[in-house]
Design a protein around this motif. Structure first.
Motif, PDB file in Angstrom:
ATOM      1  N   LEU A   1       0.842  -1.193   0.000  1.00 17.22           N
ATOM      2  CA  LEU A   1       0.000   0.000   0.000  1.00 17.22           C
ATOM      3  C   LEU A   1       0.878   1.244   0.000  1.00 17.22           C
ATOM      4  N   LEU A   2       0.632   2.137  -0.936  1.00 18.58           N
ATOM      5  CA  LEU A   2       1.415   3.356  -1.057  1.00 18.58           C
ATOM      6  C   LEU A   2       0.506   4.571  -0.968  1.00 18.58           C
ATOM      7  N   SER A   3       0.987   5.595  -0.306  1.00 21.38           N
ATOM      8  CA  SER A   3       0.303   6.885  -0.299  1.00 21.38           C
ATOM      9  C   SER A   3       1.153   7.871  -1.086  1.00 21.38           C
ATOM     10  N   ARG A   4       0.588   9.012  -1.391  1.00 22.11           N
ATOM     11  CA  ARG A   4       1.345  10.035  -2.109  1.00 22.11           C
ATOM     12  C   ARG A   4       2.597  10.413  -1.323  1.00 22.11           C
ATOM     13  N   ARG A   5       2.491  10.443  -0.006  1.00 19.69           N
ATOM     14  CA  ARG A   5       3.644  10.799   0.829  1.00 19.69           C
ATOM     15  C   ARG A   5       4.783   9.802   0.638  1.00 19.69           C
ATOM     16  N   ASP A   6       4.440   8.534   0.436  1.00 17.73           N
ATOM     17  CA  ASP A   6       5.463   7.502   0.270  1.00 17.73           C
ATOM     18  C   ASP A   6       6.309   7.720  -0.973  1.00 17.73           C
ATOM     19  N   VAL A   7       5.729   8.315  -1.999  1.00 17.39           N
ATOM     20  CA  VAL A   7       6.499   8.513  -3.223  1.00 17.39           C
ATOM     21  C   VAL A   7       7.043   9.932  -3.337  1.00 17.39           C
ATOM     22  N   ILE A   8       6.576  10.837  -2.487  1.00 17.45           N
ATOM     23  CA  ILE A   8       7.144  12.185  -2.465  1.00 17.45           C
ATOM     24  C   ILE A   8       8.478  12.180  -1.731  1.00 17.45           C
ATOM     25  N   GLU A   9       8.514  11.511  -0.575  1.00 12.85           N
ATOM     26  CA  GLU A   9       9.730  11.495   0.238  1.00 12.85           C
ATOM     27  C   GLU A   9      10.709  10.468  -0.347  1.00 12.85           C
ATOM     28  N   ARG A  10      11.906  10.936  -0.648  1.00 12.11           N
ATOM     29  CA  ARG A  10      12.879  10.111  -1.364  1.00 12.11           C
ATOM     30  C   ARG A  10      13.201   8.824  -0.612  1.00 12.11           C
ATOM     31  N   ASP A  11      13.400   8.895   0.706  1.00 12.92           N
ATOM     32  CA  ASP A  11      13.732   7.687   1.471  1.00 12.92           C
ATOM     33  C   ASP A  11      12.607   6.672   1.399  1.00 12.92           C
ATOM     34  N   SER A  12      11.362   7.136   1.554  1.00 10.90           N
ATOM     35  CA  SER A  12      10.220   6.226   1.476  1.00 10.90           C
ATOM     36  C   SER A  12      10.109   5.602   0.093  1.00 10.90           C
ATOM     37  N   TYR A  13      10.379   6.398  -0.924  1.00 13.26           N
ATOM     38  CA  TYR A  13      10.357   5.908  -2.308  1.00 13.26           C
ATOM     39  C   TYR A  13      11.361   4.767  -2.477  1.00 13.26           C
ATOM     40  N   LEU A  14      12.565   4.961  -1.969  1.00 16.17           N
ATOM     41  CA  LEU A  14      13.603   3.935  -2.099  1.00 16.17           C
ATOM     42  C   LEU A  14      13.256   2.689  -1.297  1.00 16.17           C
TER      43      LEU A  14
ATOM     44  N   GLU B   1      -3.253   2.138  -3.666  1.00 17.09           N
ATOM     45  CA  GLU B   1      -3.062   3.320  -2.845  1.00 17.09           C
ATOM     46  C   GLU B   1      -3.593   3.065  -1.444  1.00 17.09           C
ATOM     47  N   ASN B   2      -2.937   3.671  -0.463  1.00 20.64           N
ATOM     48  CA  ASN B   2      -3.360   3.519   0.924  1.00 20.64           C
ATOM     49  C   ASN B   2      -4.495   4.511   1.187  1.00 20.64           C
ATOM     50  N   ASP B   3      -5.639   4.220   0.606  1.00 23.34           N
ATOM     51  CA  ASP B   3      -6.756   5.158   0.613  1.00 23.34           C
ATOM     52  C   ASP B   3      -7.325   5.420   2.001  1.00 23.34           C
ATOM     53  N   THR B   4      -7.064   4.534   2.942  1.00 22.25           N
ATOM     54  CA  THR B   4      -7.661   4.699   4.266  1.00 22.25           C
ATOM     55  C   THR B   4      -7.035   5.842   5.050  1.00 22.25           C
ATOM     56  N   VAL B   5      -5.842   6.294   4.644  1.00 25.36           N
ATOM     57  CA  VAL B   5      -5.179   7.364   5.408  1.00 25.36           C
ATOM     58  C   VAL B   5      -4.870   8.573   4.525  1.00 25.36           C
TER      59      VAL B   5
ATOM     60  N   SER C   1       6.241  11.652  -9.221  1.00 21.91           N
ATOM     61  CA  SER C   1       5.797  11.408  -7.861  1.00 21.91           C
ATOM     62  C   SER C   1       5.434  12.666  -7.093  1.00 21.91           C
ATOM     63  N   GLU C   2       6.071  13.757  -7.422  1.00 22.04           N
ATOM     64  CA  GLU C   2       5.919  14.948  -6.596  1.00 22.04           C
ATOM     65  C   GLU C   2       4.618  15.694  -6.871  1.00 22.04           C
ATOM     66  N   ILE C   3       4.112  16.379  -5.828  1.00 20.24           N
ATOM     67  CA  ILE C   3       3.002  17.308  -5.985  1.00 20.24           C
ATOM     68  C   ILE C   3       3.543  18.592  -6.586  1.00 20.24           C
ATOM     69  N   VAL C   4       2.866  19.121  -7.589  1.00 22.99           N
ATOM     70  CA  VAL C   4       3.328  20.319  -8.280  1.00 22.99           C
ATOM     71  C   VAL C   4       2.857  21.560  -7.530  1.00 22.99           C
TER      72      VAL C   4
ATOM     73  N   ASP D   1      -7.399   7.149 -10.800  1.00 18.34           N
ATOM     74  CA  ASP D   1      -7.740   5.735 -10.861  1.00 18.34           C
ATOM     75  C   ASP D   1      -6.499   4.857 -10.923  1.00 18.34           C
ATOM     76  N   ASN D   2      -5.452   5.259 -10.221  1.00 14.21           N
ATOM     77  CA  ASN D   2      -4.207   4.498 -10.106  1.00 14.21           C
ATOM     78  C   ASN D   2      -3.373   4.481 -11.385  1.00 14.21           C
ATOM     79  N   ASP D   3      -3.773   5.193 -12.417  1.00 21.40           N
ATOM     80  CA  ASP D   3      -2.993   5.196 -13.653  1.00 21.40           C
ATOM     81  C   ASP D   3      -1.601   5.762 -13.415  1.00 21.40           C
ATOM     82  N   MET D   4      -1.519   6.904 -12.721  1.00 24.13           N
ATOM     83  CA  MET D   4      -0.209   7.491 -12.473  1.00 24.13           C
ATOM     84  C   MET D   4       0.551   6.705 -11.413  1.00 24.13           C
ATOM     85  N   LEU D   5      -0.161   6.126 -10.436  1.00 27.23           N
ATOM     86  CA  LEU D   5       0.524   5.273  -9.473  1.00 27.23           C
ATOM     87  C   LEU D   5       1.197   4.108 -10.194  1.00 27.23           C
ATOM     88  N   GLY D   6       0.505   3.521 -11.148  1.00 28.11           N
ATOM     89  CA  GLY D   6       1.112   2.445 -11.932  1.00 28.11           C
ATOM     90  C   GLY D   6       2.346   2.910 -12.679  1.00 28.11           C
TER      91      GLY D   6
END
Length: 373
Positions: free
Chosen positions: A105-118, A138-142, A277-280, A151-156
């Motif tokens: 399960l991934l959240s946007r925060r997981d792919v924004i922060e470099r350490d979490s991404y790795l 996606e970790n939609d619950t949090v 991954s980043e928020i613009v 719809d997970n297209d960019m997550l993919g």
């Protein structure tokens, strides 16, 4: 394009509208057939990642919602109730082939922060080594922003970059990108190949998705554009076409193929992470000379070439890079705050150094932190 036959790593994304039956419940028989295809590829020594929507749809079934909820707390409740059930469906279907699977399960925060991404990338890599199929959602619950993530297209696409995929497959409820909406225009034809996502291609993408999902063709085309920049072939195809995942992985002509240029490479480092991954936080508009330097020569963006800045951002935030007509050409991490950028835009580095000091005279965006679409 280069043939996808023999692709060693395939990322497949499937949306809720393809996973559910006519009642809106998860179609268990279809999940089993999808996992049969995954097993075929695994048997050919292909590593497969399944990026799967459907948690909310599964949760609706459990919690008694007759249609997709609109309130965030209801959506998150459905995701919480449905995620375990969705993973259970995949686990049971793959178990018939003696293939383990694991939920990621991934959240946007997981792919924004470099350490979490790795860390996430290392987890996926280790699962491959252990012979398991990662099932990513996606970790939609949090999280809240993820419900408009496409719809997970960019997550993919992000996951495809994480694992240096050889192929990204978007299993859709339509056969691919059409020249117009085929439900409204009987003359619409399938676009078999896309080399570049320009205004014409974007205009074909149309609007939103079904009542069971959040995405539409526009989000799939955006993901395809990102993969073109990353050098990763992408196919949008009808997910319920028999044996479609195996056929696409074997290089058969199915759906719409986004074909990277011959010079495209797997840019899976910081550039791809920034670009996908980043928020613009804002935008920089370039003059014609800077635009050509970025596109043709892969140059850094200097303040002298910036004509306008929009949004509020800090040093290190990600901004869109636009040409003089406002078309998106890239995305990168900016080295000035929006306040400073407004001061230095249009100025040469020696002028900036004279007024702000040598430490402040630097590119607006360095080429190493710029993903050009």
């Amino acid at each position: 394009m280069a043939s996808t036959k023999g692709a060693r790593t395939v990322v497949a994304k499937i949306g809720s509208s393809t996973l559910v039956d006519k009642t809106g419940a998860i179609d268990r028989a279809f999940v089993r057939s999808l996992c049969d295809q995954i097993a075929t590829l695994v048997g050919e020594d292909t590593r497969v990642v399944m990026v799967s929507s459907g948690a909310v749809a599964a949760g609706r079934e459990i919690l008694g919602f007759h249609e997709r909820p609109r309130e965030i707390d209801d959506l998150q409740a459905c995701a919480a109730a449905g995620q375990a059930l969705l993973t259970q469906f995949y686990s049971q279907a793959l178990e018939r082939h003696d293939i383990p699977c694991g939920q990621v399960l991934l959240s946007r925060r997981d792919v924004i922060e470099r350490d979490s991404y790795l860390h996430a990338r290392n987890t996926l890599t280790r699962m491959f080594e252990l012979g398991a199929v990662p099932v990513v959602n996606e970790n939609d619950t949090v999280s809240v922003a993820e419900f408009t993530f496409g719809d997970n297209d960019m997550l993919g696409a992000i996951v495809a970059g994480m694992v240096s995929a050889d192929l990204y497959v978007i299993l859709s409820d339509v056969a691919g990108l059409y020249t117009a909406n085929p439900q409204e225009d009987p003359t619409a034809s399938l676009v078999e190949t896309v080399h570049e996502v320009d205004a014409r291609v974007s205009g074909m993408a149309g609007g939103s998705g079904t009542s069971f999902g959040t995405g539409g063709m526009s989000s799939k085309v955006r993901a395809g554009r990102a993969m073109l920049a990353a050098g990763i072939p992408t196919v949008i195809c009808l997910g319920r076409r028999p044996n479609v995942l195996v056929d696409v992985a074997h290089g058969k002509r199915v759906g719409t193929r986004f074909v990277p240029s011959g010079s495209g490479t797997h840019d899976v480092g910081r550039k791809l992470w920034i670009g996908l991954s980043e928020i613009v936080h804002g935008s920089l508009y370039l003059d014609e000379g800077a635009t050509r330097a970025v596109i043709d020569r892969g140059a850094s963006i200097l303040p002298v070439g910036v004509t306008k800045t929009e949004g509020e951002y800090q040093v290190g935030d990600v901004v869109n890079v636009l040409d003089p007509d406002g078309a998106l050409i890239g995305r990168g991490a900016v080295r000035y705050s929006s306040e400073d950028m407004a001061r230095v835009r249009g100025l040469k580095l020696d002028v900036i150094e004279r007024f702000l000091g040598p430490d402040r005279a630097q590119p607006a965006i360095h080429r190493d932190e710029l993903l050009v679409f």
